[in-house]
Design an enzyme around this catalytic site. Structure first.
Site, mmCIF file in Angstrom:
data_model
loop_
_atom_site.group_PDB
_atom_site.id
_atom_site.type_symbol
_atom_site.label_atom_id
_atom_site.label_comp_id
_atom_site.label_asym_id
_atom_site.label_seq_id
_atom_site.Cartn_x
_atom_site.Cartn_y
_atom_site.Cartn_z
ATOM 1 C CD GLU A 299 120.612 -26.254 20.481
ATOM 2 O OE1 GLU A 299 120.365 -27.311 19.893
ATOM 3 O OE2 GLU A 299 119.914 -25.844 21.427
ATOM 4 C CG ASN B 204 113.032 -35.144 3.853
ATOM 5 O OD1 ASN B 204 113.364 -34.111 3.274
ATOM 6 N ND2 ASN B 204 112.032 -35.187 4.721
ATOM 7 N N GLY B 205 116.923 -37.211 3.295
ATOM 8 C CA GLY B 205 117.886 -38.279 3.531
ATOM 9 C C GLY B 205 119.201 -38.011 2.813
ATOM 10 C CG HIS C 28 141.402 -32.443 36.471
ATOM 11 N ND1 HIS C 28 142.604 -32.794 37.047
ATOM 12 C CD2 HIS C 28 140.447 -32.738 37.397
ATOM 13 C CE1 HIS C 28 142.389 -33.287 38.253
ATOM 14 N NE2 HIS C 28 141.087 -33.269 38.495
ATOM 15 N NE ARG D 54 110.818 -32.214 9.084
ATOM 16 C CZ ARG D 54 110.622 -33.502 9.355
ATOM 17 N NH1 ARG D 54 109.571 -33.873 10.045
ATOM 18 N NH2 ARG D 54 111.470 -34.415 8.960
ATOM 19 C CB CYS E 219 114.410 -30.437 6.698
ATOM 20 S SG CYS E 219 114.231 -30.698 8.425
ATOM 21 C CD1 TRP F 67 119.343 -27.683 8.428
ATOM 22 C CD2 TRP F 67 120.147 -29.744 8.144
ATOM 23 N NE1 TRP F 67 120.385 -27.841 9.305
ATOM 24 C CE2 TRP F 67 120.904 -29.102 9.155
ATOM 25 C CE3 TRP F 67 120.486 -31.055 7.793
ATOM 26 C CZ2 TRP F 67 121.952 -29.724 9.804
ATOM 27 C CZ3 TRP F 67 121.544 -31.681 8.447
ATOM 28 C CH2 TRP F 67 122.258 -31.005 9.442
ATOM 29 C CD GLU G 165 119.625 -28.756 26.939
ATOM 30 O OE1 GLU G 165 118.721 -28.204 26.295
ATOM 31 O OE2 GLU G 165 120.374 -29.638 26.451
ATOM 32 C CE LYS H 109 111.725 -29.151 17.986
ATOM 33 N NZ LYS H 109 112.311 -28.538 19.197
#
Length: 609
Positions: free
Chosen positions: A488, A98-99, A504, A27, A2, A74, A481, A604
């Site tokens: 979370e 990263n990636g 429904h 992050r 990350c 991460w 939200e 993040k």
């Protein structure tokens, strides 16, 4: 992913790397490590878990040297263990990444056949072995690194050190952000500006397939063929303040309580307080809002919910049809570019990989792109045709709070501006709406006064195994939200639903064990929501209603708890009504003992697809 940090200079690299990783903690990560070069050798320290574990390891086994790279990971490939933590190495080559390397399985198979032994489950570990292979062919370190990169498919930002090379760090990027910090006798490398600002504000934002050779007193940028490139030097405006959370217990709590002040900052850049008008034309000067006949809003997660709220506002105030798209799905549908359309991409960090990919697809098919971001130096800010900044300041908590409400404020102003420009909104109505938005910071202070009441409610609800959040109109996305925030950080399953859709399907879940959180501002949909509330009550649901007035005002015996709100307008209601949901999620998570600021499995800034 990350976070990446690197330095080459004349000071001990280890404290700089550890401080840089501390500034990247926001992050989200599950392991960390550093590599430091000295005397032609490279030594590595890695640990799973929090940065404190790495710091303790470095105290036990110190590292000293004048160049180094560090990483917070991460997990994408392989469990969050010390063995999978970065940096990864071969015999001579050390890499942070990263990636995602999409073809790593093929590369790993080829390298294994050549006798390479792998020690991790990651995609990253193929990279140092590829560089090592090119070194064994007799290439010099720079060209060996360039040649190895040509084998990689996917997204990556890389920092690379090679034993025996004491005066260089190599770096490159493709689809994942990477920044060079220019110092005096020292140069830096990082995945974002935050860890660099204590040392320099002169920064170079690399572009895809830039290859960088960092020395103590020089930075050389070429393409992968060795052709020299020139990139502009920019002065970063990112605050060096790492956002001390005192006197709050968590960054998330601090950021919830910062919302009145940051919303005031957001308004300053968008409205004329004396004229009661909105002006965004200077910020989107490359986009003619008067000619916009369709808007597609593209985002992920919390930012997607902000876009869903904005659809109600824009269609009502500006009479422009709006589509809201999940960024990770958008380009795979290959939607056509409609004449007169504008894409709005929303991202807190401005580095969300899926949103960036959607932006680039939009530009490729000829769309004008407006970015709404919090970070001026971000990729989305640089690549959009126009940018509106949220002015939220650093948001350290992984679960977004103040970034969300400032996004809503920006989108409300955009809706007003579009309505005025295309003639759908009268000047008098604009004044009324701007006046309503200007009252939001003060009204939000009144919501935050309810914090203790919400904490007591959290004590009643913390043992529930699931929650159902309901809302209608612009408060339907607020229900989504609210559910997202709860799951979370507390790890409790929660569903957000349009209240009218409850019958429904979700009504089958309702019993006396299920808390039903109903968002019910007293607008034109209030009576509809009350009807849905009655349906839930008839099935024995435990009802918590967020609405105006006191409990006794809301049909004694029909609800279990009321979170009281002050009267507000329809435009400001979603911005205000999300705050008690943020507080409820926060307090439940605290009571359950979870890591509120860095919840498990979350990052993040999601810079992989």
């Amino acid at each position: 992913m990350c976070g990446i940090i690197g330095i080459i200079g004349e000071r001990n690299a280890t404290p700089v790397l550890l401080e840089g990783l501390r500034r990247l903690e926001y992050r989200g990560y599950d392991s960390a490590g550093i590599a430091v070069g000295h005397g032609g050798l490279i030594d590595v320290r890695r640990s799973e878990g929090k940065l404190l574990n790495l710091e303790n390891l470095v105290k036990e086994r110190p590292l000293t040297g004048f160049l180094g790279i560090g990483h917070t990971r991460w997990a994408t490939h392989g469990a969050p263990t010390e063995g999978n933590a970065h940096p990864h190495r071969s015999k001579r080559v050390v890499v942070v990444h990263n990636g995602i390397i999409e073809n790593f399985r093929q590369l790993r198979k080829e390298l294994t056949a050549e006798g390479v032994v792998f020690h991790s489950d990651t995609d990253t570990e193929v990279i140092p072995h590829l560089v090592e292979r090119e070194l064994n062919k007799g290439l010099d370190p720079q060209n060996a690194t360039r040649e190895a990169i040509r084998y990689l498919e996917g997204a990556f930002a890389l920092g690379i050190m090679i034993e025996g090379v004491e005066d260089r760090i190599f770096a490159t990027r493709r689809g994942s952000p990477l920044i060079i910090g220019l110092g005096d006798g020292e140069q830096f490398l990082a995945s974002d500006a935050q860890p660099l600002v204590p040392y320099t504000r002169r920064m170079v934002f690399l572009e895809d397939d830039d290859f960088v050779s960092l020395g103590r007193r020089d930075v050389r940028i070429t393409d992968l063929k060795g052709q020299e490139l020139s990139r502009p030097i920019k002065h970063s405006r990112v605050s060096a303040d790492t956002a001390d959370k005192w006197p709050y217990r968590h960054y998330m709590q601090k950021e919830i309580f910062e919302q009145p002040s940051v919303l005031g900052e957001t308004l300053k850049g968008l409205v004329h307080p004396f004229q009661r008008s909105v002006d965004v034309t200077a910020l989107v000067d490359k986009i003619d809002l008067a000619k916009i006949s369709y808007i597609s809003i593209v985002a992920c997660g919390t930012s997607l919910h902000a876009g869903m709220v904005a659809r109600y506002w824009i269609e009502k105030l500006a009479r422009i049809p709006v589509g809201v798209e999940i960024a990770s799905e958008y380009r795979y549908r290959e939607p056509p570019n409609l004449s007169g359309s504008m894409m709005v991409v929303i991202s807190q960090s401005g580095e969300t990989a899926d949103t960036i990919a959607a932006l680039r697809y939009g530009k490729q098919v000829g769309q004008q792109v407006l970015g709404i971001v919090n970070v001026p130096e971000s990729t989305i800010a640089r690549e959009s045709d126009g940018v509106l900044y949220t002015q939220a300041g650093p948001e350290i908590g992984v679960a977004s709070t103040k970034a969300f409400t400032t996004q809503l404020m920006v989108l409300a102003c955009l809706a007003i501006a579009c309505g005025r420009i295309n003639g759908s909104l009268s000047r008098e109505r604009e004044k009324e709406l701007v006046e309503e938005l200007m009252q939001v910071p003060a009204l939000m202070e009144q919501v935050l006064v309810r914090d203790m009441d919400i904490q007591l409610l959290a004590q009643k609800l913390m043992y529930a195994h699931g929650f159902l959040f309901l809302g209608r109109g612009p408060c339907y996305p607020i229900a989504l939200e609210g559910a997202l925030k709860l799951k979370e950080i507390s790890y409790i399953h929660a569903e957000g639903y349009a209240a009218g859709e409850m019958k429904h399907g979700p009504i089958a879940l309702i019993d006396e064990e299920l808390p039903v959180i109903v968002i019910a501002p007293q607008d034109h949909l209030f009576e509809k929501v009350v009807s849905n509330l009655e349906e839930a009550r008839a099935r024995g649901g435990r009802l918590v209603v967020v609405t105006e007035g006191r409990r006794e005002d809301h049909r004694e015996g029909k609800v279990d708890d009321v979170i009281s709100m002050h009267p507000c307008g329809e435009l400001s209601a979603p911005i205000l009504y999300v705050v008690p949901l943020q507080l409820l999620a926060y307090h439940i998570a605290v009571l359950k003992g979870t890591d509120v600021d860095q919840p498990r499995n979350l990052a993040k800034s999601v810079t992989v697809e």
